[in-house]
Scaffold this active site. Structure first.
Site, PDB file in Angstrom:
ATOM      1  N   HIS A 119     -33.337  21.422 -33.189  1.00  0.00           N
ATOM      2  CA  HIS A 119     -32.977  20.010 -33.116  1.00  0.00           C
ATOM      3  C   HIS A 119     -32.234  19.703 -31.823  1.00  0.00           C
ATOM      4  O   HIS A 119     -31.162  20.256 -31.581  1.00  0.00           O
ATOM      5  CB  HIS A 119     -32.112  19.659 -34.334  1.00  0.00           C
ATOM      6  CG  HIS A 119     -31.791  18.229 -34.459  1.00  0.00           C
ATOM      7  ND1 HIS A 119     -30.504  17.753 -34.346  1.00  0.00           N
ATOM      8  CD2 HIS A 119     -32.583  17.162 -34.693  1.00  0.00           C
ATOM      9  CE1 HIS A 119     -30.517  16.447 -34.517  1.00  0.00           C
ATOM     10  NE2 HIS A 119     -31.763  16.067 -34.723  1.00  0.00           N
ATOM     11  N   HIS A 131     -30.657  11.248 -26.856  1.00  0.00           N
ATOM     12  CA  HIS A 131     -30.674  10.803 -28.245  1.00  0.00           C
ATOM     13  C   HIS A 131     -30.006   9.454 -28.491  1.00  0.00           C
ATOM     14  O   HIS A 131     -30.623   8.528 -29.009  1.00  0.00           O
ATOM     15  CB  HIS A 131     -30.019  11.846 -29.157  1.00  0.00           C
ATOM     16  CG  HIS A 131     -29.949  11.377 -30.576  1.00  0.00           C
ATOM     17  ND1 HIS A 131     -28.830  10.762 -31.104  1.00  0.00           N
ATOM     18  CD2 HIS A 131     -30.868  11.401 -31.562  1.00  0.00           C
ATOM     19  CE1 HIS A 131     -29.066  10.429 -32.359  1.00  0.00           C
ATOM     20  NE2 HIS A 131     -30.294  10.813 -32.663  1.00  0.00           N
TER      21      HIS A 131
END
Length: 187
Positions: free
Chosen positions: A40, A82
């Site tokens: 991730h 992100h």
């Protein structure tokens, strides 16, 4: 920037992610049907998220996929980042004080390439730059690690999925190889 609390949170995430990865890395690709190991934001528990260091570490750790987050700069460059704003993991407020917003799309690539995206995580990553989608592709191309590209959920993007598809079309050798090996997914 507030560094102390970010470093503490980064250390906690690093330890927990390292343990989880250590438990799963040895079983990756053990048998057909086993779950994939997905890093991730790269190996974000052990290196600053969505950086070259995190991507390279995920490849070294033999992750099946690296999950990244795709956003677009003011001048159209696809980058790996992100959050909808950049204050949490960069020194953007220090470099560009008093800007009305700190979204990726409010800056050009030349402005963003100056950012430090690593020191919030640990001082040994000071100076770690923001990276592009092309940087990620170069890091994983011809490895066993695939790409899971997540299109930014930030509401101000309207055509980023189309832009990502067009960009991938400009990389035919990577695209064909990744698709043939089931090493590319877009979310």
């Amino acid at each position: 920037m507030k560094h102390a609390s970010k470093r503490h949170a980064g250390a906690v995430v690093a330890v927990l992610s390292g343990l989880a990865l250590a438990l799963t890395t040895t079983t990756a690709h053990a048998a057909p049907g086993d779950p994939d190991v997905i890093a991730h934001r790269g190996s974000s528990g052990m290196a600053p998220e969505n950086t070259a260091a995190a991507i390279d570490l995920a490849v070294t750790q033999r992750a099946d996929f690296v999950e990244i987050d795709v956003q677009q700069t003011k001048d159209g460059k696809l980058v790996n980042f992100h959050d909808c704003t950049m204050e949490r993991t960069t020194n953007i407020e220090d470099l560009y004080p008093n800007r009305p917003r700190y979204r990726v799309s409010d800056f050009t690539w030349n402005e963003l390439r100056r950012l430090d995206t690593g020191s919030w995580f640990h001082k040994k990553y000071t100076g770690e730059p923001l990276i592009t989608l092309d940087d990620v592709i170069r890091a994983i191309d011809r490895t066993r690690t695939g790409l899971l590209a997540e299109i930014s959920p930030c509401s101000h993007y309207t055509d980023i999925a189309t832009d990502l598809a067009h960009h991938l079309d400009t990389k035919p050798s990577y695209l064909h190889r990744a698709l043939a090996r089931h090493q590319l997914a877009v979310q």
